[in-house]
Design an enzyme around this catalytic site. Structure first.
Site: not given
Ligand SMILES: NC(=O)c1ccc[n+]([C@@H]2O[C@H](COP(=O)([O-])OP(=O)(O)OC[C@H]3O[C@@H](n4cnc5c(N)ncnc54)[C@H](OP(=O)(O)O)[C@@H]3O)[C@@H](O)[C@H]2O)c1
Length: 336
Positions: A44, A106
């Site tokens: 990241y 990962h």
């Molecule tokens: N292990 C893996 O392979 C892997 C892969 C992907 C992610 N991850 C981890 O999991 C975390 C979460 O997954 P993700 O970030 O992919 O997806 P997510 O949490 O499902 O969605 C994040 C998105 O939702 C928006 N968002 C968040 N809260 C909101 C709200 N209350 N209202 C409206 N929009 C909202 C964010 O935009 P804004 O920033 O504008 O709020 C962002 O675009 C990541 O940050 C990372 O740490 C791990």
């Protein structure tokens, strides 16, 4: 036996928030709001800013290091025994931390034909890091059934967690069941399906029914399943809303959990999977008639300029008029 000491129930996700002011602010807001699990990864590229935010929050008396639970991960391209040890030590140095609370592989390096050797060499490094106290717990991420079966047959120290894409539209039931049977904790990423939950009418309608937001529904679904949901945001308001989703006492009924479960197979990120899976359309019979909002306000825009029509009774939800392929009447807002 899984170590549940100091284990938060919800986590702050930091991908893809870039290094610098954005990640320092977002992490600080998350900790100030109440998040205690901070999820990052070597890939990241934001570990310096996360470390700065953590240091500031500790110095300002907002939190102690013991109260925080910081996760990092070794990426595919740094897999292998020596490179994993090096990667973890580099990440610790960058973030200014003495240890990670959880360190994960990962992904099982799906592109590598010889993934078994790569995974086990990497996992041996995680076991060493654990024994040396540089990481308090070890585990994996995006591991499917065959990867877990292989790992459990080889591991000297059992993986405590599998971090997977988990949300109503992508439930990975087979691997979830396997993890539950083997006492491997589940951390869910993509809890909001990276924003796609906002387009799903069943989630919208359940949010209307409970008087909450779609994010509340998705986060509660995950918590009620017993997962630790990760929610990522760079936006202070969203970070606060997401923590509030965890705090509110609303409980989704068993019938509505089943309804959400019926969304499995929908659109998802497809970031770490064996292959592209088809997108299943939401079955027509799963529409919840009683929540069909009579209060739609749709604003239409002519030639993209004039808001000319507010229609409260007609349901023109599929209407798009085209003249020679140019849309002249387009829905621009839909309020529930
Ligand atoms: N292990 C893996 O392979 C892997 C892969 C992907 C992610 N991850 C981890 O999991 C975390 C979460 O997954 P993700 O970030 O992919 O997806 P997510 O949490 O499902 O969605 C994040 C998105 O939702 C928006 N968002 C968040 N809260 C909101 C709200 N209350 N209202 C409206 N929009 C909202 C964010 O935009 P804004 O920033 O504008 O709020 C962002 O675009 C990541 O940050 C990372 O740490 C791990």
């Amino acid at each position: 036996m899984q170590n549940t000491t100091n284990l938060p129930s919800i986590g702050f996700g930091t991908y893809p928030i870039p290094e610098g002011e954005a990640i320092i602010n977002a992490t600080t807001w998350a900790i100030e709001t109440g998040f205690r699990l901070i999820d990052t990864a070597n890939s990241y590229d934001n570990e310096v800013g996360i470390g700065i935010a953590i240091k500031n929050c500790i110095e300002n008396g907002i939190v102690t290091r013991d109260e925080l639970f910081v996760t990092s991960k070794v990426p595919d391209w740094k897999q292998g025994y020596d490179s994993t040890i090096k990667c973890c030590k580099e990440s610790l140095k960058k973030s200014g931390l003495d240890y990670f609370d959880l360190y994960l592989i990962h992904s099982p390096y799906r592109q590598n034909e010889n993934w078994q050797k790569s995974v086990i060499d990497t996992y041996r490094a995680l076991e060493t890091l654990y024994r040396e106290g540089l990481v308090k717990r070890i585990g994996v991420s995006n591991f499917g059934l065959k990867h877990l079966e292989f790992l459990l047959s080889e591991a000297q120290i059992k993986p405590e967690f599998n971090q997977l894409e988990l949300h109503p539209q992508h439930q990975q039931r087979e691997v979830v069941k396997y993890c539950q049977e083997h006492n491997i904790g589940l951390i869910g990423w993509g809890t909001l399906n990276q924003g796609r939950i906002y387009k799903n009418h069943i989630i919208q309608e359940l949010a209307a029914k409970y008087g909450v937001t779609p994010a509340d529904i998705a986060i509660k679904w995950s918590l009620q399943k017993g997962y630790i949901p990760l929610v990522g945001s760079k936006n202070k308001k969203h970070i606060e809303e997401n923590y509030h989703s965890y705090v509110i006492t609303m409980v989704i009924s068993a019938a509505d959990i089943s309804l959400l479960d019926s969304l499995d197979g929908g659109e998802f990120s497809n970031g770490h999977h064996e292959g592209i899976q088809p997108i299943k359309m939401v079955p027509a019979n799963s529409i919840i008639k009683e929540y069909n909002p009579a209060t739609y306000t749709r604003i239409y825009k002519l030639f993209g300029l004039l808001p000319i029509l507010k229609e409260k009774k007609l349901h023109w939800n599929k209407t798009k008029w085209f003249i020679f392929g140019i849309p002249v009447l387009k829905i621009i807002k839909k309020d529930y």
